[in-house]
Design an enzyme around this catalytic site. Structure first.
Site, PDB file in Angstrom:
ATOM      1  N   ASP A  12      38.185  43.655  37.948  1.00 41.34           N
ATOM      2  CA  ASP A  12      37.854  43.047  39.333  1.00 41.34           C
ATOM      3  C   ASP A  12      36.841  42.457  39.894  1.00 41.34           C
ATOM      4  O   ASP A  12      35.382  42.923  39.648  1.00 41.34           O
ATOM      5  CB  ASP A  12      38.780  43.706  40.404  1.00 41.34           C
ATOM      6  CG  ASP A  12      38.937  42.949  41.627  1.00 41.34           C
ATOM      7  OD1 ASP A  12      39.146  41.495  41.565  1.00 41.34           O
ATOM      8  OD2 ASP A  12      39.050  43.516  42.914  1.00 41.34           O
ATOM      9  N   ASN A  14      35.570  38.872  39.221  1.00 42.65           N
ATOM     10  CA  ASN A  14      35.104  37.854  38.543  1.00 42.65           C
ATOM     11  C   ASN A  14      34.823  36.486  39.562  1.00 42.65           C
ATOM     12  O   ASN A  14      33.875  35.898  39.776  1.00 42.65           O
ATOM     13  CB  ASN A  14      36.157  37.135  37.714  1.00 42.65           C
ATOM     14  CG  ASN A  14      36.097  37.985  36.240  1.00 42.65           C
ATOM     15  OD1 ASN A  14      35.406  38.971  36.117  1.00 42.65           O
ATOM     16  ND2 ASN A  14      37.234  37.840  35.307  1.00 42.65           N
ATOM     17  N   TRP A  17      31.856  37.065  41.942  1.00 39.24           N
ATOM     18  CA  TRP A  17      30.754  36.733  41.240  1.00 39.24           C
ATOM     19  C   TRP A  17      30.575  35.254  40.977  1.00 39.24           C
ATOM     20  O   TRP A  17      29.391  34.737  41.160  1.00 39.24           O
ATOM     21  CB  TRP A  17      30.761  37.651  40.032  1.00 39.24           C
ATOM     22  CG  TRP A  17      29.450  37.645  39.042  1.00 39.24           C
ATOM     23  CD1 TRP A  17      28.701  38.741  39.222  1.00 39.24           C
ATOM     24  CD2 TRP A  17      29.246  36.585  38.235  1.00 39.24           C
ATOM     25  NE1 TRP A  17      27.360  38.064  38.475  1.00 39.24           N
ATOM     26  CE2 TRP A  17      27.620  37.090  37.849  1.00 39.24           C
ATOM     27  CE3 TRP A  17      29.352  35.600  37.686  1.00 39.24           C
ATOM     28  CZ2 TRP A  17      26.875  36.461  36.837  1.00 39.24           C
ATOM     29  CZ3 TRP A  17      28.787  34.645  36.770  1.00 39.24           C
ATOM     30  CH2 TRP A  17      27.452  35.307  36.576  1.00 39.24           C
ATOM     31  N   ARG A  25      34.721  29.801  40.914  1.00 38.37           N
ATOM     32  CA  ARG A  25      35.339  31.255  40.556  1.00 38.37           C
ATOM     33  C   ARG A  25      35.550  31.072  39.084  1.00 38.37           C
ATOM     34  O   ARG A  25      35.591  32.332  38.395  1.00 38.37           O
ATOM     35  CB  ARG A  25      36.646  30.932  41.347  1.00 38.37           C
ATOM     36  CG  ARG A  25      36.520  31.511  42.833  1.00 38.37           C
ATOM     37  CD  ARG A  25      38.171  31.491  43.447  1.00 38.37           C
ATOM     38  NE  ARG A  25      38.841  32.294  42.291  1.00 38.37           N
ATOM     39  CZ  ARG A  25      38.893  33.796  42.920  1.00 38.37           C
ATOM     40  NH1 ARG A  25      38.345  34.300  43.740  1.00 38.37           N
ATOM     41  NH2 ARG A  25      39.743  34.666  41.989  1.00 38.37           N
ATOM     42  N   HIS A  29      35.069  33.937  35.645  1.00 36.63           N
ATOM     43  CA  HIS A  29      36.206  34.428  34.500  1.00 36.63           C
ATOM     44  C   HIS A  29      35.128  34.341  33.351  1.00 36.63           C
ATOM     45  O   HIS A  29      35.278  35.201  32.455  1.00 36.63           O
ATOM     46  CB  HIS A  29      37.320  33.721  34.777  1.00 36.63           C
ATOM     47  CG  HIS A  29      38.281  33.715  35.895  1.00 36.63           C
ATOM     48  ND1 HIS A  29      38.556  35.043  36.279  1.00 36.63           N
ATOM     49  CD2 HIS A  29      38.613  33.148  36.846  1.00 36.63           C
ATOM     50  CE1 HIS A  29      39.165  34.992  37.224  1.00 36.63           C
ATOM     51  NE2 HIS A  29      39.698  33.629  37.648  1.00 36.63           N
ATOM     52  N   THR A  58      51.428  40.209  37.075  1.00 32.07           N
ATOM     53  CA  THR A  58      52.831  39.178  37.396  1.00 32.07           C
ATOM     54  C   THR A  58      52.352  38.795  38.795  1.00 32.07           C
ATOM     55  O   THR A  58      52.820  37.552  38.997  1.00 32.07           O
ATOM     56  CB  THR A  58      53.922  40.276  37.417  1.00 32.07           C
ATOM     57  OG1 THR A  58      53.515  41.255  38.180  1.00 32.07           O
ATOM     58  CG2 THR A  58      54.540  40.854  36.170  1.00 32.07           C
ATOM     59  N   LEU A 122      39.776  50.788  16.958  1.00 35.99           N
ATOM     60  CA  LEU A 122      40.147  50.610  18.374  1.00 35.99           C
ATOM     61  C   LEU A 122      41.313  49.783  18.740  1.00 35.99           C
ATOM     62  O   LEU A 122      41.532  48.695  18.294  1.00 35.99           O
ATOM     63  CB  LEU A 122      38.933  49.940  18.942  1.00 35.99           C
ATOM     64  CG  LEU A 122      38.779  49.644  20.514  1.00 35.99           C
ATOM     65  CD1 LEU A 122      38.999  50.720  21.355  1.00 35.99           C
ATOM     66  CD2 LEU A 122      37.860  48.782  21.041  1.00 35.99           C
ATOM     67  N   ARG A 178      42.045  50.141  45.124  1.00 31.09           N
ATOM     68  CA  ARG A 178      43.493  50.060  45.086  1.00 31.09           C
ATOM     69  C   ARG A 178      44.002  49.713  43.421  1.00 31.09           C
ATOM     70  O   ARG A 178      43.143  49.407  42.538  1.00 31.09           O
ATOM     71  CB  ARG A 178      44.187  49.145  46.034  1.00 31.09           C
ATOM     72  CG  ARG A 178      43.652  47.622  45.540  1.00 31.09           C
ATOM     73  CD  ARG A 178      44.271  46.557  46.458  1.00 31.09           C
ATOM     74  NE  ARG A 178      43.795  45.149  46.507  1.00 31.09           N
ATOM     75  CZ  ARG A 178      42.971  44.679  47.269  1.00 31.09           C
ATOM     76  NH1 ARG A 178      43.017  45.237  48.525  1.00 31.09           N
ATOM     77  NH2 ARG A 178      42.267  43.517  47.105  1.00 31.09           N
ATOM     78  N   LEU A 179      45.258  50.000  43.204  1.00 32.19           N
ATOM     79  CA  LEU A 179      45.513  50.216  41.989  1.00 32.19           C
ATOM     80  C   LEU A 179      46.437  49.054  41.525  1.00 32.19           C
ATOM     81  O   LEU A 179      46.566  48.733  40.384  1.00 32.19           O
ATOM     82  CB  LEU A 179      46.553  51.404  41.636  1.00 32.19           C
ATOM     83  CG  LEU A 179      45.671  52.838  41.995  1.00 32.19           C
ATOM     84  CD1 LEU A 179      46.760  54.011  41.928  1.00 32.19           C
ATOM     85  CD2 LEU A 179      44.738  53.012  40.718  1.00 32.19           C
TER      86      LEU A 179
HETATM   87  C1  FPP Z   1      39.837  39.634  38.503  1.00 35.65           C
HETATM   88  O1  FPP Z   1      38.977  39.062  39.228  1.00 35.65           O
HETATM   89  C2  FPP Z   1      39.921  39.077  37.341  1.00 35.65           C
HETATM   90  C3  FPP Z   1      40.936  38.544  36.672  1.00 35.65           C
HETATM   91  C4  FPP Z   1      42.225  38.450  37.521  1.00 35.65           C
HETATM   92  C5  FPP Z   1      41.395  38.080  35.318  1.00 35.65           C
HETATM   93  C6  FPP Z   1      40.367  38.810  34.483  1.00 35.65           C
HETATM   94  C7  FPP Z   1      39.976  37.745  33.179  1.00 35.65           C
HETATM   95  C8  FPP Z   1      38.730  38.003  32.745  1.00 35.65           C
HETATM   96  C9  FPP Z   1      37.984  39.137  32.783  1.00 35.65           C
HETATM   97  C10 FPP Z   1      38.038  36.865  31.676  1.00 35.65           C
HETATM   98  C11 FPP Z   1      38.934  36.929  30.607  1.00 35.65           C
HETATM   99  C12 FPP Z   1      40.336  36.216  30.532  1.00 35.65           C
HETATM  100  C13 FPP Z   1      41.114  36.729  29.953  1.00 35.65           C
HETATM  101  C14 FPP Z   1      42.589  35.932  30.200  1.00 35.65           C
HETATM  102  C15 FPP Z   1      41.165  37.551  28.768  1.00 35.65           C
HETATM  103  P1  FPP Z   1      39.300  38.097  40.605  1.00 35.65           P
HETATM  104  O2  FPP Z   1      39.225  36.654  40.200  1.00 35.65           O
HETATM  105  O3  FPP Z   1      40.354  38.665  41.216  1.00 35.65           O
HETATM  106  O4  FPP Z   1      37.879  38.387  41.466  1.00 35.65           O
HETATM  107  P2  FPP Z   1      38.151  38.283  42.822  1.00 35.65           P
HETATM  108  O5  FPP Z   1      38.555  39.629  43.372  1.00 35.65           O
HETATM  109  O6  FPP Z   1      36.484  38.288  43.250  1.00 35.65           O
HETATM  110  O7  FPP Z   1      38.710  36.864  43.528  1.00 35.65           O
END
Ligand code: FPP
Length: 224
Positions: A12, A14, A17, A25, A29, A58, A122, A178-179
């Site tokens: 969580d 991305n 950051w 945003r 990612h 989902t 792995l 949270r989960l």
């Molecule tokens: C949560 O951060 C992250 C995600 C929903 C996606 C996770 C994806 C990656 C780590 C990149 C690689 C991508 C794939 C599909 C393998 P958030 O966007 O909810 O962050 P925030 O809480 O700061 O909004």
């Protein structure tokens, strides 16, 4: 010292950051994907056998279309570029979640799973379109369909994680406790670490610190 086979991660932070450092945003990612690569390498170094990564839930379909297509383009490029390397490194890729994406993505996922199926070093379980509650409901439906008796063993048999040991460690980055509908059945006795850092800022040294802490925890599994 506790043995360590399986680490699960809610990656969580991305978006936050990306907005903070790149004004986007989606760039968060992209940076998150780099962290995934670092953590895969570090998992191998630490002889971890299963790494489960929550990449798309989902509930994530509620995000803006542009962010969803960016994520799947990122995934597509990543697999196209990396799957041969993974195969050479004896890494197995398994998707947990319902594969109902575009034909192109579905085919790429199936191809990647098949190619790496026999690998042993792995196993990466990539949670995509994954939701724990629907996974559990689906398991009960299959039990009913097969006229099986309900038991813990049978429920586990029909989860996406059948034959995978429960996670020893669950890490959630991003300073949120949270989960989010992740592996709710499987984490009954998992050690949970909530990490303040956002996923793109998380690194090998943070990961090693958590592993070290985990190894020294007294795990009772309900005993004393
Ligand atoms: C949560 O951060 C992250 C995600 C929903 C996606 C996770 C994806 C990656 C780590 C990149 C690689 C991508 C794939 C599909 C393998 P958030 O966007 O909810 O962050 P925030 O809480 O700061 O909004």
């Amino acid at each position: 010292m506790n043995p360590l086979k399986h680490v699960a991660i809610i990656m969580d932070g991305n978006g936050r950051w990306g907005l903070k450092y790149k004004k986007s945003r989606n760039e968060g990612h992209r940076a998150g994907l780099k962290t995934i690569e670092k953590i895969i390498k570090e998992s191998i170094k630490n002889k971890i056998k299963f790494l489960t990564l929550y990449a798309f839930s989902t509930e994530n379909w509620k995000r803006p279309k542009n962010e969803i297509s960016f994520l799947f383009k990122l995934l597509e490029n990543f697999l196209q570029n990396k799957i041969n390397e993974f195969h050479k490194q004896d890494i197995k890729l398994k998707i947990i979640g319902k594969k109902n994406f575009s034909k192109k993505i579905n085919n790429l996922l199936i191809f990647s799973e098949k190619k790496t199926f026999k690998n042993k070093k792995l196993q990466i379980n990539l949670a995509l379109n994954y939701g724990s509650k629907s996974e559990i409901v689906n398991s009960f439906k299959l039990i009913k369909k097969n006229k099986d008796k309900i038991s813990e063993k049978k429920i586990e048999k029909y989860l996406h994680t059948a034959n995978i040991p429960d996670p020893d460690i669950l890490i959630r980055t991003g300073n949120t406790n949270r989960l989010s509908n992740f592996l709710l059945w499987q984490i009954a006795y998992t050690e949970i670490f909530f990490e303040r850092k956002l996923w793109p800022a998380f690194n090998e040294s943070d990961f090693r610190k958590i592993i070290k802490k985990y190894k020294n925890i007294k795990r009772n599994f309900g005993s004393i």
